[in-house]
Design a protein around this motif. Structure first.
Motif, PDB file in Angstrom:
ATOM      1  N   ARG A 382       0.856  -1.187   0.000  1.00 20.48           N
ATOM      2  CA  ARG A 382       0.000   0.000   0.000  1.00 20.48           C
ATOM      3  C   ARG A 382       0.888   1.232   0.000  1.00 20.48           C
ATOM      4  NH1 ARG A 382      -5.305   1.189   1.630  1.00 20.48           N
ATOM      5  NH2 ARG A 382      -5.596   3.340   2.369  1.00 20.48           N
ATOM      6  N   THR A 383       0.667   2.122  -0.957  1.00 24.46           N
ATOM      7  CA  THR A 383       1.464   3.340  -1.022  1.00 24.46           C
ATOM      8  C   THR A 383       0.708   4.410  -1.804  1.00 24.46           C
ATOM      9  OG1 THR A 383       3.655   4.223  -1.520  1.00 24.46           O
ATOM     10  CG2 THR A 383       2.685   2.776  -3.166  1.00 24.46           C
ATOM     11  N   GLU A 384       1.181   5.653  -1.654  1.00 29.68           N
ATOM     12  CA  GLU A 384       0.604   6.781  -2.393  1.00 29.68           C
ATOM     13  C   GLU A 384       1.705   7.439  -3.212  1.00 29.68           C
ATOM     14  OE1 GLU A 384      -2.597   7.955   1.164  1.00 29.68           O
ATOM     15  OE2 GLU A 384      -1.202   9.477   0.367  1.00 29.68           O
ATOM     16  N   TYR A 385       1.350   7.842  -4.410  1.00 30.88           N
ATOM     17  CA  TYR A 385       2.330   8.525  -5.258  1.00 30.88           C
ATOM     18  C   TYR A 385       1.587   9.313  -6.319  1.00 30.88           C
ATOM     19  CZ  TYR A 385       1.415   4.404  -8.187  1.00 30.88           C
ATOM     20  OH  TYR A 385       0.807   3.411  -8.915  1.00 30.88           O
ATOM     21  N   ARG A 386       2.377  10.139  -7.008  1.00 30.30           N
ATOM     22  CA  ARG A 386       1.815  10.918  -8.105  1.00 30.30           C
ATOM     23  C   ARG A 386       1.933  10.122  -9.404  1.00 30.30           C
ATOM     24  NH1 ARG A 386       5.439  15.997  -6.618  1.00 30.30           N
ATOM     25  NH2 ARG A 386       6.638  14.218  -5.816  1.00 30.30           N
ATOM     26  N   LEU A 387       0.781   9.922 -10.043  1.00 28.88           N
ATOM     27  CA  LEU A 387       0.724   9.139 -11.283  1.00 28.88           C
ATOM     28  C   LEU A 387       0.619  10.079 -12.473  1.00 28.88           C
ATOM     29  CD1 LEU A 387       0.467   6.297 -12.581  1.00 28.88           C
ATOM     30  CD2 LEU A 387      -2.023   6.583 -12.384  1.00 28.88           C
ATOM     31  N   ARG A 388       1.478   9.848 -13.458  1.00 29.17           N
ATOM     32  CA  ARG A 388       1.439  10.670 -14.671  1.00 29.17           C
ATOM     33  C   ARG A 388       0.278  10.199 -15.540  1.00 29.17           C
ATOM     34  NH1 ARG A 388       6.037   9.319 -17.122  1.00 29.17           N
ATOM     35  NH2 ARG A 388       4.926   7.901 -18.538  1.00 29.17           N
ATOM     36  N   LEU A 389      -0.581  11.142 -15.869  1.00 28.16           N
ATOM     37  CA  LEU A 389      -1.714  10.824 -16.718  1.00 28.16           C
ATOM     38  C   LEU A 389      -1.294  10.923 -18.181  1.00 28.16           C
ATOM     39  CD1 LEU A 389      -4.585  12.675 -14.822  1.00 28.16           C
ATOM     40  CD2 LEU A 389      -3.734  10.339 -14.521  1.00 28.16           C
ATOM     41  N   ALA A 390      -2.217  10.582 -19.032  1.00 20.84           N
ATOM     42  CA  ALA A 390      -1.918  10.552 -20.462  1.00 20.84           C
ATOM     43  C   ALA A 390      -1.570  11.929 -21.002  1.00 20.84           C
ATOM     44  CB  ALA A 390      -3.104   9.958 -21.235  1.00 20.84           C
ATOM     45  N   ASP A 391      -2.109  13.004 -20.369  1.00 18.10           N
ATOM     46  CA  ASP A 391      -1.841  14.362 -20.861  1.00 18.10           C
ATOM     47  C   ASP A 391      -0.562  14.949 -20.271  1.00 18.10           C
ATOM     48  OD1 ASP A 391      -2.574  14.713 -18.258  1.00 18.10           O
ATOM     49  OD2 ASP A 391      -4.149  16.200 -18.647  1.00 18.10           O
ATOM     50  N   SER A 393       0.037  15.407 -17.094  1.00 19.43           N
ATOM     51  CA  SER A 393      -0.178  15.933 -15.744  1.00 19.43           C
ATOM     52  C   SER A 393      -0.068  14.812 -14.729  1.00 19.43           C
ATOM     53  CB  SER A 393      -1.552  16.602 -15.642  1.00 19.43           C
ATOM     54  OG  SER A 393      -2.584  15.649 -15.841  1.00 19.43           O
ATOM     55  N   TYR A 394       0.046  15.179 -13.477  1.00 18.34           N
ATOM     56  CA  TYR A 394       0.181  14.204 -12.395  1.00 18.34           C
ATOM     57  C   TYR A 394      -0.976  14.372 -11.407  1.00 18.34           C
ATOM     58  CZ  TYR A 394       4.950  13.215 -13.936  1.00 18.34           C
ATOM     59  OH  TYR A 394       6.038  12.838 -14.662  1.00 18.34           O
ATOM     60  N   ARG A 395      -1.411  13.210 -10.910  1.00 15.55           N
ATOM     61  CA  ARG A 395      -2.421  13.202  -9.856  1.00 15.55           C
ATOM     62  C   ARG A 395      -2.007  12.194  -8.797  1.00 15.55           C
ATOM     63  NH1 ARG A 395      -7.074  15.787 -10.674  1.00 15.55           N
ATOM     64  NH2 ARG A 395      -8.197  14.487  -9.135  1.00 15.55           N
ATOM     65  N   ASP A 423      -7.940  14.827  -5.047  1.00 17.72           N
ATOM     66  CA  ASP A 423      -8.800  15.794  -4.337  1.00 17.72           C
ATOM     67  C   ASP A 423      -8.566  15.740  -2.830  1.00 17.72           C
ATOM     68  OD1 ASP A 423     -11.615  15.362  -6.595  1.00 17.72           O
ATOM     69  OD2 ASP A 423      -9.864  16.703  -6.680  1.00 17.72           O
ATOM     70  N   ARG A 424      -8.385  14.514  -2.313  1.00 16.10           N
ATOM     71  CA  ARG A 424      -8.125  14.406  -0.873  1.00 16.10           C
ATOM     72  C   ARG A 424      -6.814  15.072  -0.500  1.00 16.10           C
ATOM     73  NH1 ARG A 424      -6.184   8.950   1.675  1.00 16.10           N
ATOM     74  NH2 ARG A 424      -4.211  10.059   1.364  1.00 16.10           N
ATOM     75  N   HIS A 425      -5.771  14.882  -1.337  1.00 18.37           N
ATOM     76  CA  HIS A 425      -4.489  15.530  -1.076  1.00 18.37           C
ATOM     77  C   HIS A 425      -4.629  17.043  -1.123  1.00 18.37           C
ATOM     78  CE1 HIS A 425      -0.684  13.242  -0.591  1.00 18.37           C
ATOM     79  NE2 HIS A 425      -1.488  12.190  -0.843  1.00 18.37           N
ATOM     80  N   GLU A 426      -5.444  17.557  -2.037  1.00 18.49           N
ATOM     81  CA  GLU A 426      -5.649  19.004  -2.116  1.00 18.49           C
ATOM     82  C   GLU A 426      -6.343  19.512  -0.856  1.00 18.49           C
ATOM     83  OE1 GLU A 426      -5.633  22.901  -3.494  1.00 18.49           O
ATOM     84  OE2 GLU A 426      -4.478  21.129  -4.061  1.00 18.49           O
ATOM     85  N   ALA A 427      -7.317  18.745  -0.370  1.00 15.96           N
ATOM     86  CA  ALA A 427      -8.007  19.139   0.867  1.00 15.96           C
ATOM     87  C   ALA A 427      -7.044  19.148   2.049  1.00 15.96           C
ATOM     88  CB  ALA A 427      -9.184  18.214   1.135  1.00 15.96           C
ATOM     89  N   GLU A 428      -6.177  18.110   2.110  1.00 14.19           N
ATOM     90  CA  GLU A 428      -5.203  18.054   3.191  1.00 14.19           C
ATOM     91  C   GLU A 428      -4.224  19.224   3.104  1.00 14.19           C
ATOM     92  OE1 GLU A 428      -5.067  13.182   3.730  1.00 14.19           O
ATOM     93  OE2 GLU A 428      -3.442  14.233   2.698  1.00 14.19           O
ATOM     94  N   ARG A 429      -3.852  19.574   1.860  1.00 15.56           N
ATOM     95  CA  ARG A 429      -2.957  20.724   1.694  1.00 15.56           C
ATOM     96  C   ARG A 429      -3.620  22.009   2.195  1.00 15.56           C
ATOM     97  NH1 ARG A 429      -2.185  24.890  -1.273  1.00 15.56           N
ATOM     98  NH2 ARG A 429      -4.076  24.489  -2.454  1.00 15.56           N
ATOM     99  N   ARG A 430      -4.909  22.139   1.895  1.00 17.63           N
ATOM    100  CA  ARG A 430      -5.630  23.328   2.367  1.00 17.63           C
ATOM    101  C   ARG A 430      -5.726  23.345   3.893  1.00 17.63           C
ATOM    102  NH1 ARG A 430     -10.529  22.800  -2.015  1.00 17.63           N
ATOM    103  NH2 ARG A 430      -9.376  23.577  -3.843  1.00 17.63           N
ATOM    104  N   ILE A 431      -5.962  22.171   4.460  1.00 17.82           N
ATOM    105  CA  ILE A 431      -6.028  22.098   5.930  1.00 17.82           C
ATOM    106  C   ILE A 431      -4.685  22.495   6.536  1.00 17.82           C
ATOM    107  CG2 ILE A 431      -6.239  20.503   7.871  1.00 17.82           C
ATOM    108  CD1 ILE A 431      -8.330  18.986   6.230  1.00 17.82           C
ATOM    109  N   GLN A 432      -3.600  22.005   5.919  1.00 16.39           N
ATOM    110  CA  GLN A 432      -2.279  22.357   6.427  1.00 16.39           C
ATOM    111  C   GLN A 432      -2.026  23.851   6.312  1.00 16.39           C
ATOM    112  OE1 GLN A 432      -0.109  20.248   7.986  1.00 16.39           O
ATOM    113  NE2 GLN A 432       0.974  22.148   8.464  1.00 16.39           N
ATOM    114  N   THR A 433      -2.477  24.413   5.164  1.00 18.39           N
ATOM    115  CA  THR A 433      -2.323  25.866   4.985  1.00 18.39           C
ATOM    116  C   THR A 433      -3.105  26.620   6.049  1.00 18.39           C
ATOM    117  OG1 THR A 433      -2.009  25.579   2.605  1.00 18.39           O
ATOM    118  CG2 THR A 433      -2.673  27.769   3.369  1.00 18.39           C
TER     119      THR A 433
END
Length: 820
Positions: A382-391, A393-395, A423-433
């Motif tokens: 189990r791990t989390e990472y940024r995946l490169r999409l076809a365009d 970009s990374y998510r 989206d969850r990572h973005e929410a966590e980033r906002r919480i940290q901010t």
């Protein structure tokens, strides 16, 4: 009534009494070389001002006399350098403060001229101190010290001062910090503004807000005036709701379109924002704070991504997530269509270990190591990472898998899935901010910040409280923090705190706290509940602010005011007593002059009458007894009239006296038989004659008449039956023992007391007035006590009377002591 025992006399407190360097300097100073002379000869105003100055803890100074001589107390001395103290004590102000005389000289002269008082706040004055002139700032006042003998009735100047250097430096630091916070506010990347009042009038707005609204005259305008479009698009209604309810509002992707004019299409923006109420110390909502982010571009990007993802989902409707399968050696043998659609990889370069090429370059080493280790250990992955999409970009994705085993438990590899969690990572980033923003706000607060749980107990690490009190976490946990509160304040603090927690309201309190160094300090406490979206309390945030010096200054000022008010009240009371005594004295003097003049004229006529009767008696024949009888009646009436004139002259203090040295006890002993005969058998006489009575010089005959007069009055008050007491004593009168009728000094006291019916207060107040009597017409002239009063005053003494209805009367005669 004055005390008659010399041992009861209380010494008057000297106005230079006190401890400290300055009272000692005042007492030891050689005043013979000073224009003021010895302190005992100083005017009352100066003595009172010096007494106040030496007893207050606030810095106080005095400029006195034509040369403005300089005096000060210990608190003021502490502000002076060795260059000044004690050199300026008693020196003229122009010499003592030569370096600032151009500034303060006109102000001092203004007060001395009787023009009023002076108040100066934060006045810059270059003061001579060690090393030369030093810049300093002062707040001070000059007030007049009254002296009727001085020019303009002002004898001196009374000054109170506070050096403001340290406070101004603190204010400058606060101002600089506020400027820094304003710059940070203005430079903030998001939209921020503050609205005041129910009409939502702009009070503050940062640069991002100005750029968004494009309104040059924004500050001072209402939201409806500055943004007319806001009403139709729901913003004004949201502001009204937050102001009315006090509940914050969080908006996501709220559309706001501006009509820029010039025929252009509306300028459309999407905003994420928070409207939070601004609440004052009384809990009243005064405005709204807004923090927002323009998410127009991210919304458009998100919409595009969502549309693309929907397209991918429609194409890969068999599997909503990316699925993958590996062999026991870790090689990927299967990736579903969703993977290839999302990443753009093809089977040729994705299978095996090629799927790792779709991870972010910064994440790939970590993900590779974690996968290899998990595969070797045959444990879940189990791990989390940024995946490169076809365009390109990374998510952020969550990649997880469980071991796939055969029926015999042999590890066959993994079956895993990849889920988009960007989206969850973005929410966590906002919480940290948000947390970082909160911590920055806490760091800007002046005071010790702490947090408590929703139930009001202190939990977790509290570095601020630990630094303040020295308590460790296991000591302050729960309600253990109360051990650092002063024992006299702890119970009230806990009661008030629990009441605030139960009522879910702002907590405002004040108490003493023991610092880490053991010193008790006074702190103002304020705690605010942090609420969740549903209005429930998440936790409490509080701050302790040190107010020790502020409370001490307030107490010192109140003490000074109390002293001044008490002094004023005392002076008013003493002045009224003096005025009453003066009016009574003037009244009695006028009556005395009138009575004396009448008595002299009446005495002259009586002399003619008695002479005429004597001539008639010699010339008329003694053979006619009837004529001689009439002559005797006329002579007797003339003699009684002569006695009345003597009493009138005694009241007027114009009778001739023959003073002689008198031993009072012997005189009273000689009167015993005469008193017994005059008072009758129904009156018992007790004489208490103290040995060692001082000698006095008075007219003995008049003194006997006075005692006899008092005894006869007592007999009448007792209706012929009762007890008469005559006492003698020595008395020294001074200070609080003095009355309006007796001056300070040594006296021989004769007290005549009866147990008769006594007098009402209004009768007692008039007993010494001439011709005033309570006896029936024809039974008294009203001059008996007036004659005694006149004789005693003419002899240099005084008289007092004490009487209450039903409790008898006591009259004290004070006769001046003479030297042996």
């Amino acid at each position: 009534m004055a005390a008659t025992d010399q041992s009861l006399a209380r010494p008057e407190k000297h106005f230079l009494d006190g401890v400290g360097e300055m009272p000692t300097l005042f007492r030891n100073f050689d005043w013979s070389e000073s224009p003021l002379g010895e302190p005992e000869s100083w005017p009352p105003g100066l003595r009172a001002a010096v007494r106040i100055m030496l007893t207050t803890l606030h810095p106080v100074f005095i400029f006195w006399g034509p040369e403005h001589r300089c005096f000060y107390n210990d608190a003021y001395k502490a502000l002076l350098s060795d260059v000044k103290h004690p050199a300026i004590f008693g020196r003229p102000a122009e010499e003592a403060w030569a370096e600032i005389w151009e500034d303060i000289g006109p102000q001092i002269n203004f007060v001395f001229d009787g023009s009023g008082s002076i108040w100066q706040e934060n006045r810059r004055l270059p003061i001579l101190r060690s090393g030369g002139l030093k810049e300093s700032w002062w707040t001070y006042s000059y007030g007049p010290i009254e002296d009727d003998t001085a020019e303009n009735a002002v004898g001196g100047v009374f000054g109170i001062c506070t050096e403001r250097v340290a406070q101004l430096e603190v204010e400058r630091r606060v101002s600089r910090e506020l400027d820094r916070m304003r710059r940070l506010f203005d430079q903030g990347p998001g939209v921020m503004f503050v609205m005041r009042g129910p009409e939502h009038r702009f009070e503050l707005a940062n640069r991002a807000c100005m750029q968004l609204l494009r309104h040059p005259g924004l500050i001072g305008r209402t939201a409806a005036e500055a943004i007319p479009e806001a009403a139709d698009q729901g913003f004004i209604a949201l502001l009204d709701s937050v102001y009315a309810t006090g509940k914050p509002h969080v908006g996501h992707h709220h559309r706001l379109a501006f009509d820029r004019g010039h025929g252009e299409a509306p300028d459309e923006h999407y905003l994420n924002f928070v409207f939070a109420p601004v609440i004052d110390e009384a809990g009243k909502i005064t405005g709204i704070f807004c923090q927002g982010t323009d998410v127009t571009e991210s919304r458009r990007a998100a919409q595009a991504t969502a549309e693309r993802e929907a397209h991918f989902r429609n194409m890969a409707n068999n599997a909503p997530v990316m699925i993958w399968v590996t062999e026991p050696d870790g090689r990927c043998t299967y990736l579903n269509r969703r993977w290839f659609e999302e990443t753009g990889q093809i089977p040729a370069n994705a299978l095996g270990m090629g799927w790792l090429d779709a991870t972010h370059p910064d994440d790939k080493p970590r993900v590779t190591a974690e996968f290899v280790q998990a595969n070797a250990a045959e444990r879940p992955f189990r791990t989390e990472y940024r995946l490169r999409l076809a365009d390109g970009s990374y998510r952020w994705v969550l990649d997880s898998a469980g071991p796939r085993r055969g029926t015999n438990g042999i590890f066959l590899g993994y079956v895993g899935s990849v889920i988009d969690i960007d989206d969850r990572h973005e929410a966590e980033r906002r919480i940290q901010t948000s947390e970082n923003r909160f911590r920055a706000a806490v760091g800007a607060v002046q005071g010790i910040v702490w947090t408590n749980s929703a139930e009001g107990e202190m939990v977790d690490e509290q570095p601020g409280w630990q630094a303040l009190t020295g308590q460790m976490p296991d000591e302050y946990a729960g309600y253990g923090w109360t051990a650092a509160v002063h024992p006299d304040d702890a119970a009230a603090t806990v009661t008030a705190w629990r009441a605030a927690v139960d009522a879910r309201r702002i907590f405002v309190h004040e108490h003493r706290v023991r610092r880490f160094d053991g010193e008790w300090r006074q702190y103002s406490v304020r705690a605010v509940p942090i609420l969740d979206a549903e209005g429930g309390i998440i936790e409490w945030v509080g701050v302790h602010t040190d107010v020790t010096e502020q409370r001490a200054a307030e107490a010192a000022l109140k003490a000074l005011n109390d002293v001044l008010e008490a002094r004023v009240q005392t002076e008013v009371t003493e002045r009224l007593k003096v005025e009453n005594a003066l009016r009574q004295s003037q009244k009695m003097d006028a009556l005395g002059q009138l009575t004396g003049g009448i008595a002299h004229d009446f005495n002259n006529m009586l002399s003619l009458i008695t002479s005429a009767f004597s001539l008639l008696e010699r010339k008329l024949s003694k053979d006619d007894p009837s004529v001689l009888q009439f002559i005797e009646v006329g002579q007797d009436a003339a003699m009684r009239a002569a006695g009345l004139t003597r009493r009138m002259l005694a009241f007027a203090r114009q009778q001739p006296l023959s003073p002689a040295r008198v031993e009072i006890n012997a005189l009273i002993e000689n009167l015993r038989s005469l008193l017994a005969h005059s008072l009758g058998k129904g009156i018992s006489i007790d004489c208490t004659l103290v040995t060692g009575i001082w000698p006095t010089i008075v007219d003995p005959n008049q003194l006997e008449n006075a005692i006899l007069n008092l005894a006869v009055n007592a007999r009448d008050a007792m209706d012929g039956r009762g007890r008469l007491t005559i006492e003698t004593s020595n008395a020294t009168l001074a200070g609080a023992e003095l009355s309006e009728s007796v001056d300070a000094g040594d006296y021989v006291v004769i007290c005549v007391t009866d147990n008769g019916k006594g007098m009402e207060p209004e009768v007692r107040a008039r007993v010494f007035e001439p011709f005033f009597t309570t006896k029936p017409v024809g039974q008294g002239t009203g001059l008996g006590l007036s004659q005694v009063h006149g004789f005693v005053k003419q002899s240099g003494g005084g008289i007092e009377i004490a009487s209450e209805p039903g409790r008898g009367t006591a009259v004290r005669l004070y006769l001046p002591r003479t030297t042996p």
